[in-house]
Motif scaffolding. Structure first.
Motif, PDB file in Angstrom:
ATOM      1  N   LEU A  46      -1.602  34.813  21.818  1.00  0.00           N
ATOM      2  CA  LEU A  46      -1.565  35.326  20.449  1.00  0.00           C
ATOM      3  C   LEU A  46      -1.488  34.188  19.443  1.00  0.00           C
ATOM      4  N   PHE A  47      -0.622  33.204  19.723  1.00  0.00           N
ATOM      5  CA  PHE A  47      -0.497  32.053  18.831  1.00  0.00           C
ATOM      6  C   PHE A  47      -1.812  31.296  18.746  1.00  0.00           C
ATOM      7  N   PHE A  48      -2.439  31.012  19.881  1.00  0.00           N
ATOM      8  CA  PHE A  48      -3.692  30.262  19.888  1.00  0.00           C
ATOM      9  C   PHE A  48      -4.773  31.014  19.123  1.00  0.00           C
ATOM     10  N   ARG A  49      -4.851  32.329  19.322  1.00  0.00           N
ATOM     11  CA  ARG A  49      -5.873  33.114  18.631  1.00  0.00           C
ATOM     12  C   ARG A  49      -5.643  33.109  17.126  1.00  0.00           C
ATOM     13  N   THR A  50      -4.393  33.321  16.711  1.00  0.00           N
ATOM     14  CA  THR A  50      -4.078  33.380  15.286  1.00  0.00           C
ATOM     15  C   THR A  50      -4.422  32.072  14.589  1.00  0.00           C
ATOM     16  N   VAL A  51      -4.085  30.957  15.211  1.00  0.00           N
ATOM     17  CA  VAL A  51      -4.348  29.650  14.594  1.00  0.00           C
ATOM     18  C   VAL A  51      -5.849  29.363  14.535  1.00  0.00           C
ATOM     19  N   ARG A  52      -6.553  29.649  15.610  1.00  0.00           N
ATOM     20  CA  ARG A  52      -7.999  29.363  15.632  1.00  0.00           C
ATOM     21  C   ARG A  52      -8.762  30.258  14.660  1.00  0.00           C
ATOM     22  N   GLU A  53      -8.291  31.492  14.467  1.00  0.00           N
ATOM     23  CA  GLU A  53      -8.927  32.362  13.485  1.00  0.00           C
ATOM     24  C   GLU A  53      -8.882  31.758  12.086  1.00  0.00           C
ATOM     25  N   GLN A  54      -7.897  30.913  11.833  1.00  0.00           N
ATOM     26  CA  GLN A  54      -7.735  30.317  10.508  1.00  0.00           C
ATOM     27  C   GLN A  54      -8.320  28.902  10.417  1.00  0.00           C
ATOM     28  N   GLY A  70       0.806  -1.219   0.000  1.00  0.00           N
ATOM     29  CA  GLY A  70       0.000   0.000   0.000  1.00  0.00           C
ATOM     30  C   GLY A  70       0.831   1.257   0.000  1.00  0.00           C
ATOM     31  N   GLY A  71       2.165   1.086  -0.090  1.00  0.00           N
ATOM     32  CA  GLY A  71       3.039   2.249  -0.101  1.00  0.00           C
ATOM     33  C   GLY A  71       3.107   2.891  -1.473  1.00  0.00           C
ATOM     34  N   GLY A  72       4.035   3.797  -1.624  1.00  0.00           N
ATOM     35  CA  GLY A  72       4.192   4.531  -2.868  1.00  0.00           C
ATOM     36  C   GLY A  72       4.570   5.962  -2.583  1.00  0.00           C
ATOM     37  N   VAL A  73       4.269   6.843  -3.509  1.00  0.00           N
ATOM     38  CA  VAL A  73       4.568   8.265  -3.363  1.00  0.00           C
ATOM     39  C   VAL A  73       3.248   9.004  -3.132  1.00  0.00           C
ATOM     40  N   PHE A  74       3.167   9.736  -2.037  1.00  0.00           N
ATOM     41  CA  PHE A  74       1.931  10.410  -1.637  1.00  0.00           C
ATOM     42  C   PHE A  74       2.168  11.911  -1.474  1.00  0.00           C
ATOM     43  N   VAL A  75       1.126  12.691  -1.788  1.00  0.00           N
ATOM     44  CA  VAL A  75       1.180  14.130  -1.577  1.00  0.00           C
ATOM     45  C   VAL A  75       1.148  14.400  -0.077  1.00  0.00           C
ATOM     46  N   ARG A  76       2.101  15.213   0.393  1.00  0.00           N
ATOM     47  CA  ARG A  76       2.195  15.497   1.819  1.00  0.00           C
ATOM     48  C   ARG A  76       1.039  16.377   2.290  1.00  0.00           C
ATOM     49  N   GLU A  77       0.584  16.064   3.506  1.00  0.00           N
ATOM     50  CA  GLU A  77      -0.381  16.928   4.174  1.00  0.00           C
ATOM     51  C   GLU A  77       0.366  18.164   4.680  1.00  0.00           C
ATOM     52  N   ARG A  78      -0.073  19.352   4.294  1.00  0.00           N
ATOM     53  CA  ARG A  78       0.589  20.576   4.724  1.00  0.00           C
ATOM     54  C   ARG A  78      -0.446  21.610   5.141  1.00  0.00           C
ATOM     55  N   VAL A  79      -0.224  22.220   6.292  1.00  0.00           N
ATOM     56  CA  VAL A  79      -1.051  23.332   6.749  1.00  0.00           C
ATOM     57  C   VAL A  79      -0.162  24.563   6.811  1.00  0.00           C
ATOM     58  N   THR A  80      -0.532  25.610   6.087  1.00  0.00           N
ATOM     59  CA  THR A  80       0.233  26.858   6.080  1.00  0.00           C
ATOM     60  C   THR A  80      -0.539  27.918   6.855  1.00  0.00           C
ATOM     61  N   ILE A  81       0.085  28.476   7.875  1.00  0.00           N
ATOM     62  CA  ILE A  81      -0.549  29.462   8.746  1.00  0.00           C
ATOM     63  C   ILE A  81       0.016  30.848   8.450  1.00  0.00           C
ATOM     64  N   ASP A  82      -0.872  31.824   8.362  1.00  0.00           N
ATOM     65  CA  ASP A  82      -0.442  33.215   8.243  1.00  0.00           C
ATOM     66  C   ASP A  82      -0.013  33.732   9.620  1.00  0.00           C
ATOM     67  N   ALA A  83       1.175  34.339   9.688  1.00  0.00           N
ATOM     68  CA  ALA A  83       1.662  34.964  10.917  1.00  0.00           C
ATOM     69  C   ALA A  83       1.657  36.471  10.707  1.00  0.00           C
ATOM     70  N   TYR A  84       0.914  37.185  11.542  1.00  0.00           N
ATOM     71  CA  TYR A  84       0.709  38.618  11.348  1.00  0.00           C
ATOM     72  C   TYR A  84       1.720  39.411  12.174  1.00  0.00           C
ATOM     73  N   ALA A  85       2.800  39.823  11.520  1.00  0.00           N
ATOM     74  CA  ALA A  85       3.891  40.475  12.229  1.00  0.00           C
ATOM     75  C   ALA A  85       3.447  41.786  12.878  1.00  0.00           C
ATOM     76  N   TRP A  86       2.565  42.538  12.206  1.00  0.00           N
ATOM     77  CA  TRP A  86       2.200  43.847  12.753  1.00  0.00           C
ATOM     78  C   TRP A  86       1.391  43.706  14.044  1.00  0.00           C
ATOM     79  N   ARG A  87       0.787  42.535  14.265  1.00  0.00           N
ATOM     80  CA  ARG A  87      -0.036  42.337  15.447  1.00  0.00           C
ATOM     81  C   ARG A  87       0.682  41.512  16.516  1.00  0.00           C
ATOM     82  N   ASP A  88       1.373  40.472  16.086  1.00  0.00           N
ATOM     83  CA  ASP A  88       1.921  39.507  17.034  1.00  0.00           C
ATOM     84  C   ASP A  88       3.268  39.908  17.611  1.00  0.00           C
TER      85      ASP A  88
END
Length: 267
Positions: A102-110, A72-90
């Motif tokens: 701040l980290f918890f709020r930023t992640v949950r907002e997304q 069942g192996g092979g080559v699979f597309v990786r699961e990736r989550v990209t988070i926006d980090a807001y420098a002007w706020r954080d």
């Protein structure tokens, strides 16, 4: 899948890799999807097995796919989550919100679920950090670390360096436990109000420890973004906070001018 238009001088494996990359980017091959087998790719493109392997190696080096062994192996597309980090706020030096909040709020907002693991250790101050903090290289420092996760996947390594003289005045910085109100507020309560911050960000390859903590596959070739923030009181530099991200897991978002206008109209 079909063939492709010839590009003079471009190796076949690169053209195959580019077509597969486009399918990943546009969602035709979504996260978790299995790529066609080597036999299927050979037949589709009329190339040899080594050429197909070279193409998938390119995708693996870019961190887009991973190889799974066994049935069942092979080559699979990786699961990736990209988070926006807001420098002007954080990264505001006088924020009254703790770094963890701040980290918890930023992640949950997304739309994701954050978590973190905390630890403290005592280490010699690296020479470059010592220069920034105006202390002797090798002098003792408390290093407070948060390994942060998004949906259970390692997202970033946050290290805050506090020189020995400051730890002697505020011994809680040596504590092995998280500081509920955040260290910025604790420092302010003890008379060390941070009024400014200088931030630099660079890209480099991860150290072996960083790759292990962030679960960056050895063959991926994924760089990290390394952010160094120096916090200042009116009297001089106080502390250093670093953040290390796998480059495919974060976007650093900056803003200028009337931030409220951007907030009102941003979707």
């Amino acid at each position: 899948m079909g063939g492709w238009a010839d590009v003079p001088g471009q190796p076949k494996y690169q053209r195959i890799a580019e077509q597969l990359r486009r399918q990943i980017d546009d969602g035709a091959l979504p996260p978790g999807a299995k790529l066609p087998t080597e036999d299927e790719l050979q037949a589709a493109y009329g190339v040899s097995r080594p050429t197909v392997r070279d193409a998938t190696d390119v995708l693996q080096a870019a961190g887009l796919v991973e190889r799974r062994p066994g049935r069942g192996g092979g080559v699979f597309v990786r699961e990736r989550v990209t988070i926006d980090a807001y420098a002007w706020r954080d990264d505001q030096p006088m924020s009254t919100t703790s770094e963890a909040d701040l980290f918890f709020r930023t992640v949950r907002e997304q739309g994701y679920e954050p978590s973190q693991q905390f630890s403290t250790r005592v280490e010699p101050m690296p020479a470059d950090y010592a220069t920034l903090l105006h202390v002797q290289p090798g002098s003792t420092a408390a290093v407070r670390r948060c390994l942060r996760f998004v949906d259970g996947v390692p997202h970033s390594i946050q290290d805050s360096w506090y020189p020995q003289w400051l730890c002697e005045k505020i011994p809680e910085l040596f504590s092995p436990h998280n500081i509920a109100q955040g260290t910025t507020r604790l420092l302010a309560e003890r008379g060390y109000h941070q009024v400014a911050a200088l931030t630099t960000t660079g890209a480099r390859m991860p150290t072996p420890i960083e790759a292990a903590l962030l679960q960056i596959p050895v063959a991926a070739g994924t760089p990290v973004l390394h952010n160094v923030l120096t916090g200042y009181t009116a009297d001089g530099p106080l502390r250093i906070s670093t953040a290390t991200f796998a480059a495919d897991k974060v976007r650093l978002v900056s803003a200028h001018g009337d931030i409220d206008t951007i907030t009102r109209h941003r979707r």
